[in-house]
Design an enzyme around this catalytic site. Structure first.
Site, short mmCIF file in Angstrom:
data_model
loop_
_atom_site.label_atom_id
_atom_site.label_comp_id
_atom_site.label_asym_id
_atom_site.label_seq_id
_atom_site.Cartn_x
_atom_site.Cartn_y
_atom_site.Cartn_z
N HIS A 130 0.84 -1.20 0.00
CA HIS A 130 0.00 0.00 0.00
C HIS A 130 0.87 1.26 0.00
O HIS A 130 0.71 2.15 -0.84
CB HIS A 130 -0.92 -0.02 1.22
CG HIS A 130 -1.89 1.12 1.27
ND1 HIS A 130 -3.16 1.05 0.74
CD2 HIS A 130 -1.77 2.38 1.78
CE1 HIS A 130 -3.78 2.21 0.92
NE2 HIS A 130 -2.96 3.03 1.55
N GLU A 131 1.82 1.33 0.92
CA GLU A 131 2.68 2.52 1.01
C GLU A 131 3.58 2.64 -0.21
O GLU A 131 3.92 3.74 -0.64
CB GLU A 131 3.51 2.50 2.30
CG GLU A 131 2.70 2.42 3.60
CD GLU A 131 1.63 3.49 3.75
OE1 GLU A 131 1.76 4.57 3.14
OE2 GLU A 131 0.63 3.25 4.47
N HIS B 227 1.75 4.68 -2.73
CA HIS B 227 1.89 6.12 -2.46
C HIS B 227 3.28 6.60 -2.90
O HIS B 227 3.44 7.64 -3.53
CB HIS B 227 1.74 6.40 -0.96
CG HIS B 227 0.31 6.40 -0.47
ND1 HIS B 227 -0.66 7.19 -1.02
CD2 HIS B 227 -0.29 5.72 0.54
CE1 HIS B 227 -1.81 7.00 -0.37
NE2 HIS B 227 -1.62 6.11 0.58
N GLU C 199 -4.67 8.07 -3.04
CA GLU C 199 -5.21 6.81 -2.52
C GLU C 199 -5.44 5.82 -3.66
O GLU C 199 -5.27 4.61 -3.48
CB GLU C 199 -6.51 7.10 -1.75
CG GLU C 199 -6.93 6.01 -0.79
CD GLU C 199 -5.96 5.77 0.36
OE1 GLU C 199 -5.11 6.65 0.65
OE2 GLU C 199 -6.04 4.68 0.98
#
Lengths: 494, 494
Positions: A264-265, A268, A294
């Site tokens: 997930h990170e 980003h 997001e």
């Protein structure tokens, strides 16, 4: 030349932002515990210097004058974002901002204390104070931006998104999920009745999990020469585009949650790492907004990391690093586990949007003054029972006291999470149209086609267009719920 | 009130210094390799903001006005340091500082390249340029500070030290060492002939060495809640007083050099950690100068860490962490090894001062214009042959090209190293007078009496007095070489 003054200002602001970003990441990862007070003082002072420079009155004159200068196309777009930025930063009176900062800080501190105690009535007056100021803020921003009050708040997080566009899409999604959640749960129950779950538990040393995470980050496209992975209490993506700091936290008894967090990170981080460097010191060079950000993190986590094809490639890597052999039949029930729950941050991708839509509906009512803060617990409970069949009437800590967003004054932020999930699904659909065999690439650990598409269609645009414009250019249409509902149906349906 | 304006300015400057200190430490420890260029840009911009704020013309008026305000004694001392600081920062014309910065940077870059190539003649013009500007700088500072030119340079690093006081002390020390070095080497040779050296080599995992270092830091008095230990290419002590970052580098085949490095940086760190917090945002609250700082690091490394009594306590700790049993007879020959060498940073505590005095003598001649840069290789070689019996005539890379100090324009800095060594010995002698049995404490790992003395006599004074004044108050007299020569005689003599 006035544009040159803005350019020079941009470099000064970038230096202060660089310091604030690295000091912030450092605080959560490497700072000595006793260093917190001085760090807070230093960061407050630096933020004050940044604000003073970014809102100086002469900037208005520079922007005005620059509009009459001979600018190339790139500079014209940059100037538009300079203006947008400056207007948003300066449209509230200083006296108001100070009062709001104090009110929010006090409410957030109270929230940390009282949420643990489930004490809604103690917390209520503080939240009422925040909401009163949010209503004032929305009215002031609305006037300057010529937007509806709630749209004016969303505009801070997501330039271009309007409630009039989002509401019907969310309504369609909510109607879909109302029927789909029970269906997905039934499918899951049936499957588990046939094949019992192999527990994820084992012994996975932190250092091995870290190496696995780094290997996946690198494979997916994270540039390890311009970023790093550390440990922090709450996972985040911070730092600066040339040195992106992502973090996770590990449990030695289980590896999946840390790994999904890292992916997930990484999503980003890749957005930040691939923003156009030549624009780095202009507002134009920043990521477009929270929904787009997001969409990038969820893309890597959900479209890639929870894609069954991904695990064809990932399982041998897991075995290599953790020394444990899993089959896809073992791991996918964990990767795709669905459950009704009270807590948004713990929710899976099927139920998560219902948590967000609940907040979106309530905060619009709050901002408009149609709902009073004292009625929140009942309103929250009614919506939770309606959509997920769960009650929070006796546990406001899991209801309107659940998130830090409202106490800290971040109204208009929540939609970004589900907009991001829908946008990621819509981007993925666009990629599949171009390359229907993409799952075959993913199963071999080949992510370049995906990365190239995201680079050309999302990252390289930075803030040169609004979020809906970027989506339209990239996928051929603005936000459409059917890609996300299609994604859920394919992954969780019968 | 003008003093209040200075106080407020101090807080702003402290915030920028905080950012610069943490960004600097972060760069050497945790920054991604690709982050360097943007980091350099950000730090240059922040340093520029700091300089602009610290040298603003109105500060002169505030200082002037504050002198007529009703200030308490503490504020008066603070004001004196505000003035000293401001005068030193502003006494050179901006145009000159910019020219000097460029000249130094270019010379330093050239030095990095040409030192490796032993290319003196290529390097000479650049160093001549730096020296020419240093002479100009010294003259300008001398006029403003009413000091001799070389003293005016030293004043930047060590307020209060004057060549007229130091020269006779260094002369005495040099005369002593000329006889003592051969004697110490003979003693060592005789001992090694009787008892051959047990090599230090073994296998010492980095993580174990790190734990050992942390245990020693904590025992000696480093506050681990307000600082940390990391790895970097060159060991340093950085960060801020509430979050001191020290570093070391490890070799897995040998543990002593990393450990001694940790103790040295711990000495620097304890000075920073124990400066009075209420003065932290004033120049008054800073460490007194480089000689005093070096006395604190050398005190921990030499007076404590190389004290035989220390190893009574330390060897069981070494065994506990590294799993290897050493006797004092094994370890002390390594801890006290003496050797003639060309390189200052590799020198032991007996020969080190000769390296420093050589540079001190030469740089005074350079600044005064009595020695031309082109004559440096011969002058250096003559002094090296005279004191250590070694020649550098064919290897200027080990002669006048050895250190970064001159290329970077830091003239007047070198004496600090040996002043620090002498001051540490003098402080230790004062402690022994108060507590003749202190070695018994050290042998048990009890450092509190030593720490308390250093706190009361050095750290708590910060910059409230000059270095000679602090020494006089702490030890009863100003700098006296006999404590250091006595220390060497006791440790290395027959």
């Amino acid at each position: 030349m006035s544009f040159a003054k803005l350019d020079e200002l941009g470099r000064k602001l970038e230096a202060l932002e660089h310091a604030l970003a690295i000091l912030g990441a450092d605080e959560a990862t490497h700072m000595a515990v006793g260093g917190g007070e001085k760090r807070a003082e230093a960061m407050a002072a630096l933020a004050g210097m940044h604000h003073a420079r970014a809102t100086a009155p002469e900037i208005a004159d520079w922007i005005e004058a620059a509009e009459n200068e001979a600018l190339d196309e790139e500079q014209q777009v940059a100037l538009r974002e300079f203006r947008r930025h400056y207007t948003n930063l300066t449209c509230l009176p200083v006296e108001f901002v100070e009062r709001q900062t104090t009110t929010r800080l006090r409410c957030e501190q109270l929230w940390r204390d009282l949420r643990a105690k489930n004490d809604w009535s103690g917390f209520l007056p503080a939240l009422e104070g925040v909401v009163a100021l949010v209503r004032e803020e929305a009215a002031m921003r609305a006037e300057v931006l010529h937007l509806d009050p709630y749209d004016a708040l969303m505009e801070q997080f997501d330039p271009g998104h309007r409630a009039a566009d989002i509401t019907p899409v969310f309504a369609e999604l909510k109607a879909f999920l109302r029927g789909f959640v029970p269906q997905a749960l039934a499918v899951q129950e049936e499957r588990l009745a046939k094949t019992p779950l192999r527990p994820l538990s084992g012994t996975y040393p932190v250092e091995r999990q870290r190496e696995l995470g780094l290997a996946m980050m690198a494979a997916v496209g994270f540039d390890l020469t311009r970023g790093s992975l550390s440990v922090s209490h709450h996972p985040f993506c911070g730092g600066v585009p040339t040195d992106v700091r992502i973090t996770t936290r590990y449990r030695t008894t289980e590896f999946l949650s840390a790994l999904m967090g890292v992916l997930h990170e990484t999503g980003h981080a890749m957005y930040e790492q691939n923003l156009p460097q030549k624009w780095a010191h202009w507002p134009l060079g920043k990521a477009r907004g929270m929904a787009m950000h997001e969409s990038q993190s969820l893309f890597v986590e959900k479209q890639l990391g929870r894609n069954p094809a991904f695990w064809d490639w990932a399982l041998p890597l897991v075995e290599q690093h953790l020394g444990e052999k899993w089959s896809k039949a073992d791991i996918l029930p964990h990767v795709h586990h669905v459950a009704r729950g009270l807590i948004r941050v713990d929710a899976d991708e099927v139920t998560y949007p219902l948590h967000v839509i609940l907040r979106y509906e309530l905060e619009q009512e709050l901002v408009a003054g149609r709902l009073s803060v004292s009625d929140l617990p009942e309103a929250w409970d009614a919506k939770m029972r309606d959509t997920l069949g769960l009650s929070t009437i006796d546990t406001p800590q899991d209801g309107p006291m659940q998130d830090v967003h409202w106490p800290s004054g971040a109204f208009g932020y929540f939609p970004s999470y589900t907009l991001g999930a829908m946008m990621a699904a819509q981007q993925w659909a666009a990629i599949i149209r171009l390359n229907p065999g993409i799952d075959g690439d993913i199963a071999k650990g080949r992510f370049d086609m995906v990365t190239d598409w995201r680079h050309d269609n999302i990252w390289s645009l930075a803030s040169s267009r609004s979020t809906p414009e970027i989506m339209k250019l990239a996928t051929g249409e603005t936000l459409n719920a059917r890609y996300f509902t299609g994604h859920l149906t394919q992954r969780y349906g019968a």
